[in-house]
Design a protein around this motif. Structure first.
Motif, PDB file in Angstrom:
ATOM      1  N   THR A 219       0.828  -1.207   0.000  1.00 40.06           N
ATOM      2  CA  THR A 219       0.000   0.000   0.000  1.00 40.06           C
ATOM      3  C   THR A 219       0.861   1.255   0.000  1.00 40.06           C
ATOM      4  O   THR A 219       0.560   2.228  -0.691  1.00 40.06           O
ATOM      5  N   MET A 220       1.950   1.246   0.775  1.00 39.05           N
ATOM      6  CA  MET A 220       2.860   2.387   0.783  1.00 39.05           C
ATOM      7  C   MET A 220       3.451   2.616  -0.609  1.00 39.05           C
ATOM      8  O   MET A 220       3.599   3.759  -1.056  1.00 39.05           O
ATOM      9  N   SER A 221       3.780   1.534  -1.306  1.00 40.74           N
ATOM     10  CA  SER A 221       4.347   1.668  -2.640  1.00 40.74           C
ATOM     11  C   SER A 221       3.335   2.242  -3.620  1.00 40.74           C
ATOM     12  O   SER A 221       3.681   3.058  -4.485  1.00 40.74           O
ATOM     13  N   LEU A 222       2.079   1.826  -3.510  1.00 38.05           N
ATOM     14  CA  LEU A 222       1.045   2.374  -4.384  1.00 38.05           C
ATOM     15  C   LEU A 222       0.857   3.871  -4.146  1.00 38.05           C
ATOM     16  O   LEU A 222       0.733   4.653  -5.099  1.00 38.05           O
ATOM     17  N   ALA A 223       0.840   4.261  -2.867  1.00 35.59           N
ATOM     18  CA  ALA A 223       0.726   5.684  -2.563  1.00 35.59           C
ATOM     19  C   ALA A 223       1.941   6.447  -3.073  1.00 35.59           C
ATOM     20  O   ALA A 223       1.821   7.557  -3.621  1.00 35.59           O
ATOM     21  N   ALA A 224       3.130   5.843  -2.909  1.00 38.33           N
ATOM     22  CA  ALA A 224       4.348   6.486  -3.399  1.00 38.33           C
ATOM     23  C   ALA A 224       4.316   6.646  -4.911  1.00 38.33           C
ATOM     24  O   ALA A 224       4.805   7.645  -5.454  1.00 38.33           O
ATOM     25  N   LEU A 225       3.745   5.659  -5.594  1.00 37.85           N
ATOM     26  CA  LEU A 225       3.602   5.763  -7.041  1.00 37.85           C
ATOM     27  C   LEU A 225       2.736   6.957  -7.417  1.00 37.85           C
ATOM     28  O   LEU A 225       3.028   7.689  -8.360  1.00 37.85           O
ATOM     29  N   GLY A 226       1.669   7.174  -6.641  1.00 45.44           N
ATOM     30  CA  GLY A 226       0.816   8.328  -6.900  1.00 45.44           C
ATOM     31  C   GLY A 226       1.536   9.644  -6.689  1.00 45.44           C
ATOM     32  O   GLY A 226       1.482  10.549  -7.530  1.00 45.44           O
ATOM     33  N   TYR A 227       2.232   9.764  -5.555  1.00 57.52           N
ATOM     34  CA  TYR A 227       2.967  11.003  -5.298  1.00 57.52           C
ATOM     35  C   TYR A 227       4.116  11.178  -6.288  1.00 57.52           C
ATOM     36  O   TYR A 227       4.456  12.308  -6.666  1.00 57.52           O
ATOM     37  N   GLY A 228       4.717  10.056  -6.713  1.00 57.79           N
ATOM     38  CA  GLY A 228       5.775  10.148  -7.713  1.00 57.79           C
ATOM     39  C   GLY A 228       5.273  10.653  -9.048  1.00 57.79           C
ATOM     40  O   GLY A 228       6.040  11.186  -9.852  1.00 57.79           O
ATOM     41  N   THR A 229       3.979  10.493  -9.309  1.00 60.67           N
ATOM     42  CA  THR A 229       3.378  11.024 -10.525  1.00 60.67           C
ATOM     43  C   THR A 229       3.014  12.497 -10.387  1.00 60.67           C
ATOM     44  O   THR A 229       3.185  13.286 -11.317  1.00 60.67           O
ATOM     45  N   LEU A 230       2.528  12.878  -9.206  1.00 55.69           N
ATOM     46  CA  LEU A 230       1.923  14.203  -9.034  1.00 55.69           C
ATOM     47  C   LEU A 230       2.928  15.296  -8.679  1.00 55.69           C
ATOM     48  O   LEU A 230       2.866  16.408  -9.224  1.00 55.69           O
ATOM     49  N   MET A 231       3.862  15.008  -7.766  1.00 61.18           N
ATOM     50  CA  MET A 231       4.733  16.073  -7.292  1.00 61.18           C
ATOM     51  C   MET A 231       5.702  16.598  -8.348  1.00 61.18           C
ATOM     52  O   MET A 231       6.036  17.788  -8.327  1.00 61.18           O
ATOM     53  N   PRO A 232       6.187  15.775  -9.298  1.00 63.54           N
ATOM     54  CA  PRO A 232       6.986  16.362 -10.379  1.00 63.54           C
ATOM     55  C   PRO A 232       6.213  17.399 -11.193  1.00 63.54           C
ATOM     56  O   PRO A 232       6.810  18.350 -11.711  1.00 63.54           O
ATOM     57  N   VAL A 233       4.911  17.225 -11.318  1.00 63.64           N
ATOM     58  CA  VAL A 233       4.098  18.205 -12.042  1.00 63.64           C
ATOM     59  C   VAL A 233       4.104  19.536 -11.287  1.00 63.64           C
ATOM     60  O   VAL A 233       4.228  20.614 -11.898  1.00 63.64           O
ATOM     61  N   VAL A 234       3.991  19.459  -9.955  1.00 67.09           N
ATOM     62  CA  VAL A 234       4.033  20.683  -9.153  1.00 67.09           C
ATOM     63  C   VAL A 234       5.404  21.342  -9.280  1.00 67.09           C
ATOM     64  O   VAL A 234       5.517  22.565  -9.447  1.00 67.09           O
ATOM     65  N   MET A 235       6.471  20.532  -9.211  1.00 68.46           N
ATOM     66  CA  MET A 235       7.823  21.075  -9.348  1.00 68.46           C
ATOM     67  C   MET A 235       8.008  21.789 -10.682  1.00 68.46           C
ATOM     68  O   MET A 235       8.553  22.889 -10.757  1.00 68.46           O
ATOM     69  N   LEU A 236       7.530  21.154 -11.758  1.00 67.63           N
ATOM     70  CA  LEU A 236       7.671  21.750 -13.082  1.00 67.63           C
ATOM     71  C   LEU A 236       6.796  22.982 -13.235  1.00 67.63           C
ATOM     72  O   LEU A 236       7.118  23.891 -14.014  1.00 67.63           O
ATOM     73  N   ALA A 237       5.696  23.054 -12.490  1.00 72.48           N
ATOM     74  CA  ALA A 237       4.799  24.200 -12.588  1.00 72.48           C
ATOM     75  C   ALA A 237       5.415  25.480 -12.027  1.00 72.48           C
ATOM     76  O   ALA A 237       5.032  26.583 -12.441  1.00 72.48           O
ATOM     77  N   LEU A 238       6.367  25.356 -11.103  1.00 74.14           N
ATOM     78  CA  LEU A 238       6.895  26.547 -10.445  1.00 74.14           C
ATOM     79  C   LEU A 238       7.638  27.473 -11.413  1.00 74.14           C
ATOM     80  O   LEU A 238       7.336  28.674 -11.470  1.00 74.14           O
ATOM     81  N   PRO A 239       8.620  26.996 -12.205  1.00 74.63           N
ATOM     82  CA  PRO A 239       9.243  27.916 -13.171  1.00 74.63           C
ATOM     83  C   PRO A 239       8.279  28.350 -14.271  1.00 74.63           C
ATOM     84  O   PRO A 239       8.408  29.465 -14.804  1.00 74.63           O
ATOM     85  N   VAL A 240       7.305  27.509 -14.610  1.00 69.71           N
ATOM     86  CA  VAL A 240       6.314  27.909 -15.617  1.00 69.71           C
ATOM     87  C   VAL A 240       5.477  29.068 -15.095  1.00 69.71           C
ATOM     88  O   VAL A 240       5.200  30.038 -15.814  1.00 69.71           O
ATOM     89  N   MET A 241       5.056  29.000 -13.849  1.00 68.06           N
ATOM     90  CA  MET A 241       4.297  30.105 -13.255  1.00 68.06           C
ATOM     91  C   MET A 241       5.146  31.366 -13.160  1.00 68.06           C
ATOM     92  O   MET A 241       4.655  32.483 -13.370  1.00 68.06           O
ATOM     93  N   ALA A 242       6.438  31.205 -12.827  1.00 70.10           N
ATOM     94  CA  ALA A 242       7.313  32.374 -12.766  1.00 70.10           C
ATOM     95  C   ALA A 242       7.410  33.055 -14.119  1.00 70.10           C
ATOM     96  O   ALA A 242       7.454  34.286 -14.212  1.00 70.10           O
ATOM     97  N   GLN A 243       7.419  32.251 -15.190  1.00 66.10           N
ATOM     98  CA  GLN A 243       7.513  32.829 -16.531  1.00 66.10           C
ATOM     99  C   GLN A 243       6.197  33.434 -16.996  1.00 66.10           C
ATOM    100  O   GLN A 243       6.171  34.539 -17.535  1.00 66.10           O
ATOM    101  N   SER A 244       5.085  32.732 -16.773  1.00 67.77           N
ATOM    102  CA  SER A 244       3.813  33.162 -17.352  1.00 67.77           C
ATOM    103  C   SER A 244       3.060  34.171 -16.498  1.00 67.77           C
ATOM    104  O   SER A 244       2.362  35.037 -17.024  1.00 67.77           O
ATOM    105  N   ARG A 245       3.202  34.084 -15.180  1.00 67.41           N
ATOM    106  CA  ARG A 245       2.425  34.950 -14.293  1.00 67.41           C
ATOM    107  C   ARG A 245       3.231  36.088 -13.693  1.00 67.41           C
ATOM    108  O   ARG A 245       2.660  37.098 -13.274  1.00 67.41           O
TER     109      ARG A 245
END
Length: 393
Positions: A219-245
């Motif tokens: 179960t921990m691995s499944l949850a980690a798989l989910g966070y491993g999918t989602l948090m890189p998107v947040v990380m990548l969003a930060l420089p994109v927001m700095a550029q666009s907003r």
């Protein structure tokens, strides 16, 4: 309960991690910022992230064999030295005028190959310095992440300033030096004989089976798989927001990444204390629920100050998920399987990251940042429910 900080080897490992992580976090901003500013393409920036992270899930299980054969100390030192050489190669080739995008991609891929063994070896190195008590190991992992997250606070802020002063690629020289210093710190650690390797291939398969059969680890691995999918998107969003907003201001990008690290650093300090009294599963469930709740605030347009506070608050809960999860992966398997279960867990964390980075770069070219981050918040809520169900069972 004795604090892990009473162990001198543990302090050396933490100091080495902090030193190399400061340089790495500076590069985390400098390299994609260079790609984004020179190409104007978020998709190409996402491709750089993808290429660097892709070898980690692909090579994590074979890397477990290497760690079992060589030992965690030797693999970690070799990883630091290789990373120093590869990182220095980027500005060297650029100054020589011989750094086409394919060459940059090749270097970044090699860095990812080194990281595949380096990451699991680091965690096993902790248990060699502080023992195998569940509370102590959870607290030790939290303090280890304190060093990493503090580096995330300091590194991007310094990088944002230095990029404006000396240029993005010149920041990589500092990262290369940080890896060399980290290797020097680790050479003073006590030597531990590596595990026998006659049946390493069998142990690798047995480690996978153990992970799948254990309900907590699964179960921990499944949850980690989910966070491993989602948090890189947040990380990548930060420089994109700095550029666009925020008018493509590198200082804003640096402060947003620093807020990420600052929130994580605060969370690790809290987790290091709570780990001695709260079971790891309950701690992970509470962290997942808190992170999911705050992530719903990220999609909204807001001033830089409140956005940075929101990023910091969401990341403050993440150590409550990661530190207990890693501690359980290190302690629940039999000792001879630990060098193999930990890399399998690492693969679960990183397997979705390359796809997430690549897809996120394309999504940010066709959808608004707010729309993508709303989907991230929904996914994080599902991961939190998964962890809460583990507590109920």
């Amino acid at each position: 309960m004795r604090s892990p900080l009473h162990s001198r080897p543990f302090r050396q490992v933490v100091a080495a991690e902090f030193t190399s992580s400061v340089g790495t976090q500076m590069t985390t901003l400098a390299l994609p910022w260079f790609v984004l500013m020179t190409s104007g393409s978020p998709a190409r920036m996402g491709l750089v992230f993808l290429i660097q992270i892709l070898p980690v899930p692909l090579l994590s299980m074979p890397a477990g064999l290497l760690v079992a054969r060589w030992g965690a100390r030797r693999v970690t030192i070799a990883g630091d030295l290789c990373s120093a050489v590869l990182t220095a190669a980027v500005p060297t080739l650029y100054l020589a005028g011989t750094l086409p995008f394919w060459a940059l991609a090749a270097i970044v891929a090699l860095v990812g190959c080194v990281a595949s063994a380096y990451l699991s070896a680091q965690r096993l190195l902790l248990t060699e310095t502080i023992g195998f008590d569940e509370g102590v190991v959870t607290a030790g992992n939290a303090l280890f992440e304190t060093a990493t997250s503090t580096a995330r606070l300091v590194g991007p802020a310094i990088a944002g300033f230095l990029i404006a002063q000396i240029g993005a690629l010149n920041v990589l020289w500092i990262d290369a030096a940080s890896f060399a210093v980290s290797a020097a710190l680790l050479t003073g650690l006590p030597r531990h004989a590596p595990a026998p390797t006659q049946s390493s291939a069998h142990h690798l398969a047995e480690g996978v089976r153990h992970l799948l059969k254990d309900p907590v680890l699964r179960t921990m691995s499944l949850a980690a798989l989910g966070y491993g999918t989602l948090m890189p998107v947040v990380m990548l969003a930060l420089p994109v927001m700095a550029q666009s907003r925020y008018h493509a201001d590198p200082h804003v990008a640096g402060w947003l990444l620093a807020a990420w690290g600052g929130g994580t650093a605060l969370g690790t300090v809290v987790v290091a204390r709570l780990a001695r009294s709260i079971p790891p599963v309950r701690l992970a469930a509470a962290g997942g629920a808190g992170a999911a709740a705050v992530l719903w605030l990220l999609p909204w347009n807001q001033p830089v100050t409140t956005l940075a506070l929101t990023v910091a608050a969401s990341c403050m809960f993440l150590p409550a998920v990661t530190a207990p999860a890693v501690a359980l992966m290190m302690l629940r398997p039999p000792p001879h399987l630990r060098p193999h279960v930990v890399p399998v867990f690492g693969a679960a964390v990183f397997v979705a990251s390359p796809i997430a980075y690549g897809v996120a770069g394309v999504l940010f070219e066709h959808l608004s940042v707010g729309t993508v981050l709303t989907a991230v918040a929904a996914g994080a809520s599902l991961c939190a429910l998964l962890l809460l169900s583990l507590v109920r069972r």
